[in-house]
Design a protein around this motif. Structure first.
Motif, PDB file in Angstrom:
ATOM      1  N   LEU A 216     -10.284   2.735   8.896  1.00 18.24           N
ATOM      2  CA  LEU A 216      -9.072   3.220   8.071  1.00 18.24           C
ATOM      3  C   LEU A 216      -8.065   2.572   8.812  1.00 18.24           C
ATOM      4  CD1 LEU A 216      -8.512   5.160   5.803  1.00 18.24           C
ATOM      5  CD2 LEU A 216      -7.894   6.977   7.789  1.00 18.24           C
ATOM      6  N   ASP A 217      -7.943   2.282   9.994  1.00 15.23           N
ATOM      7  CA  ASP A 217      -6.891   1.498  10.948  1.00 15.23           C
ATOM      8  C   ASP A 217      -6.930   0.156  10.408  1.00 15.23           C
ATOM      9  OD1 ASP A 217      -6.113   3.809  12.226  1.00 15.23           O
ATOM     10  OD2 ASP A 217      -7.473   3.418  13.970  1.00 15.23           O
ATOM     11  N   VAL A 222      -4.256  -4.144   6.858  1.00 18.26           N
ATOM     12  CA  VAL A 222      -4.215  -4.943   5.634  1.00 18.26           C
ATOM     13  C   VAL A 222      -3.123  -4.758   4.788  1.00 18.26           C
ATOM     14  CG1 VAL A 222      -5.565  -5.652   3.764  1.00 18.26           C
ATOM     15  CG2 VAL A 222      -6.663  -5.466   6.260  1.00 18.26           C
ATOM     16  N   LEU A 223      -3.045  -3.210   4.384  1.00 16.10           N
ATOM     17  CA  LEU A 223      -2.072  -2.817   3.546  1.00 16.10           C
ATOM     18  C   LEU A 223      -0.570  -2.902   3.949  1.00 16.10           C
ATOM     19  CD1 LEU A 223      -3.692   0.414   2.465  1.00 16.10           C
ATOM     20  CD2 LEU A 223      -3.924  -1.728   1.415  1.00 16.10           C
ATOM     21  N   PHE A 396       2.240  -7.605  -4.538  1.00 24.22           N
ATOM     22  CA  PHE A 396       1.818  -7.301  -2.985  1.00 24.22           C
ATOM     23  C   PHE A 396       2.062  -5.859  -2.637  1.00 24.22           C
ATOM     24  CE2 PHE A 396       0.469 -11.714  -2.906  1.00 24.22           C
ATOM     25  CZ  PHE A 396      -0.594 -11.578  -1.957  1.00 24.22           C
ATOM     26  N   LEU A 397       3.337  -5.412  -3.246  1.00 25.38           N
ATOM     27  CA  LEU A 397       3.810  -4.096  -2.633  1.00 25.38           C
ATOM     28  C   LEU A 397       2.910  -3.183  -3.243  1.00 25.38           C
ATOM     29  CD1 LEU A 397       7.802  -4.188  -3.011  1.00 25.38           C
ATOM     30  CD2 LEU A 397       6.313  -3.966  -0.886  1.00 25.38           C
ATOM     31  N   PRO A 402      -1.620   1.815  -2.484  1.00 27.64           N
ATOM     32  CA  PRO A 402      -2.420   2.326  -3.530  1.00 27.64           C
ATOM     33  C   PRO A 402      -2.304   3.814  -4.000  1.00 27.64           C
ATOM     34  CG  PRO A 402      -3.780   2.124  -1.387  1.00 27.64           C
ATOM     35  CD  PRO A 402      -2.408   1.512  -1.135  1.00 27.64           C
ATOM     36  N   SER A 403      -1.646   4.466  -3.028  1.00 26.04           N
ATOM     37  CA  SER A 403      -1.140   5.918  -3.459  1.00 26.04           C
ATOM     38  C   SER A 403      -0.237   5.637  -4.576  1.00 26.04           C
ATOM     39  CB  SER A 403      -0.717   6.855  -2.309  1.00 26.04           C
ATOM     40  OG  SER A 403       0.253   5.904  -1.688  1.00 26.04           O
ATOM     41  N   THR A 404       0.789   4.791  -4.408  1.00 27.59           N
ATOM     42  CA  THR A 404       1.676   4.508  -5.468  1.00 27.59           C
ATOM     43  C   THR A 404       1.092   4.214  -6.877  1.00 27.59           C
ATOM     44  OG1 THR A 404       3.422   4.057  -3.743  1.00 27.59           O
ATOM     45  CG2 THR A 404       3.717   3.448  -6.082  1.00 27.59           C
ATOM     46  N   VAL A 405       0.124   3.490  -6.703  1.00 27.29           N
ATOM     47  CA  VAL A 405      -0.719   2.869  -8.065  1.00 27.29           C
ATOM     48  C   VAL A 405      -1.281   4.206  -8.481  1.00 27.29           C
ATOM     49  CG1 VAL A 405      -2.438   1.638  -9.018  1.00 27.29           C
ATOM     50  CG2 VAL A 405      -0.924   0.612  -7.143  1.00 27.29           C
ATOM     51  N   GLN A 406      -2.001   4.833  -7.938  1.00 27.35           N
ATOM     52  CA  GLN A 406      -2.839   6.293  -8.373  1.00 27.35           C
ATOM     53  C   GLN A 406      -1.675   6.973  -8.934  1.00 27.35           C
ATOM     54  OE1 GLN A 406      -5.786   6.447  -8.501  1.00 27.35           O
ATOM     55  NE2 GLN A 406      -5.817   8.707  -9.179  1.00 27.35           N
TER      56      GLN A 406
END
Length: 416
Positions: A216-217, A222-223, A396-397, A402-406
């Motif tokens: 996760l770290d 990477v994110l 890239f943002l 990924p939570s925003t995309v979801q």
């Protein structure tokens, strides 16, 4: 008391093995049922409903100062007009008997405990609530977010209750601020739960899953790198788009590099202006044309020529002006500007010849003028870079969030 629920191999009826028992009798036919057979049943069913999380039966967890053991896992199945929907629920038991439920649903975790509300509702009352309505839970009530029916499709491990597979259970989810509520009912019972959402890190920390925490770290680094790069791209795009907008007014007018004509008086040979001394070699120049007319249209062209009347570059435009009335009232539209860019290759005296051709009503008139600016900025490359960096930055943002995309996907589904 912790029990294991299973089907009798002889009659298919329900049997229950209490914690620590190796064998029990079917409550329907009296057939002996062994623990090994119960485990085999669970393993066969688990292949159909695999565990999508790193949690395993028997794991220890710490939550809010208490220690728990993960004793059971259930897979809930809901079938409705949108298709088949599955989610997982893990049962954790503390030494003092305290129950904690962990639910994993579409990548999201939430924890809950059973409770008794101040104003319990019966099954008949619960059926009247729908999504978006307010239900009397907590001090200010909670808004219903989901409602439906499910059944237990798979169960493995031990539970503080008897699991009844395939029995239809009504459920209702509601939320207020950061707290959620869940109500489940059958014809003869109603159960209430409340809790909160957890992120992956909290769950992995509960179970001391060090490998998953390291992964996760690593993923978060990477994110974060993607978000930083996206931010740099957006900053560069904003700067470049500002320069791009400024480029349309950039440059300074060359000496003697302006003139105007009456469009109705321009002959077949056009009107020649000059000489215009240009010295900025290998620099970008812009030849502009502007029109002034009402309720008519003209084709206007300005050609840059050298001293030998050789045509080099041209700016041309079908210019028009229109107005009228419709159901929305008065309207007025026009297109009266054109330009072209070029790079000067050698210094010298140059000329601009203007042509015009009437497209509108006979007798209509107007004026047009030209202006030649040197050392201008070429906007095409600036615009391409600016808009490309803008798209790349947002990409890239989103890739780093990924939570925003979801959330965007869920919002789109709810709108549909």
């Amino acid at each position: 008391m912790r029990v294991r629920s299973l089907n009798c191999p002889k009659c298919g009826g329900r049997a229950r093995l209490e914690h620590g028992q190796q064998e029990a009798q079917c409550i329907h036919c009296g057939q002996p049922v062994r623990l090994s057979h119960a485990v085999l049943q669970e393993q066969q069913s688990a292949r159909k409903y695999p565990n999508r999380t790193p949690l395993k039966l028997g794991m220890k967890a710490k939550f809010e100062g208490r220690e728990y053991e993960l004793t059971g896992r259930q897979v809930m199945r809901q079938v409705d007009s949108d298709g088949v929907y599955l989610w997982e629920e893990f049962v954790l038991i503390a030494p003092d008997g305290d129950l904690l439920y962990l639910e994993f649903d579409e990548g999201k975790w939430k924890s809950s405990r059973p409770f008794t509300p101040d104003t319990p509702l019966g099954p008949d009352q619960l059926r009247h609530f729908s999504e978006g309505s307010l239900i009397p839970l907590g001090k200010k009530g909670a808004m219903v977010s989901a409602k439906g029916q499910y059944h237990v499709a798979h169960a493995e491990g031990e539970f503080p209750f008897v699991v009844v597979p395939n029995r239809e259970v009504g459920y209702l989810d509601a939320a207020h601020l950061n707290q959620f509520y869940s109500i489940e009912w059958t014809a003869d019972s109603v159960e209430y739960y409340r809790g909160r959402f957890l992120d992956q890190r909290m769950v992995y920390t509960m179970f001391d899953l060090r490998d998953q925490l390291r992964n996760l770290d690593s993923r978060e680094r990477v994110l974060a790198s993607r978000r930083r790069f996206g931010g740099i791209c957006l900053a560069a795009s904003i700067l470049m788009l500002v320069v791009w907008a400024f480029s349309f007014a950039s440059g300074h007018r060359a000496p003697n590099a302006a003139g105007s004509v009456n469009l109705s008086e321009v002959g077949t040979e056009g009107v020649r202006f000059g000489p215009i001394p240009l010295k900025a070699v290998d620099r970008v120049h812009r030849l502009e044309i502007h029109g002034s007319m009402r309720e008519t249209s003209f084709w206007v062209q300005a050609i840059l020529e050298d001293e030998n009347q050789q045509e080099l570059f041209a700016a041309q435009r079908d210019m028009w002006d229109e107005s009228g009335h419709d159901s929305d009232g008065y309207w007025h539209e026009s297109d009266l500007h054109g330009s072209t860019y070029f790079v000067l290759k050698k210094p010298g005296n140059y000329y601009v010849r203007m042509y015009a051709e009437r497209d509108g009503i006979l007798g209509s008139t107007g004026t047009a003028r030209f202006e030649l600016k040197q050392e201008a900025l070429y906007p095409t490359y600036l615009g391409v870079f600016g808009f490309s960096a803008l798209i790349l930055g947002f990409g890239f943002l989103l890739a780093g969030s990924p939570s925003t995309v979801q959330s965007i996907k869920e919002s789109a589904r709810s709108d549909d």
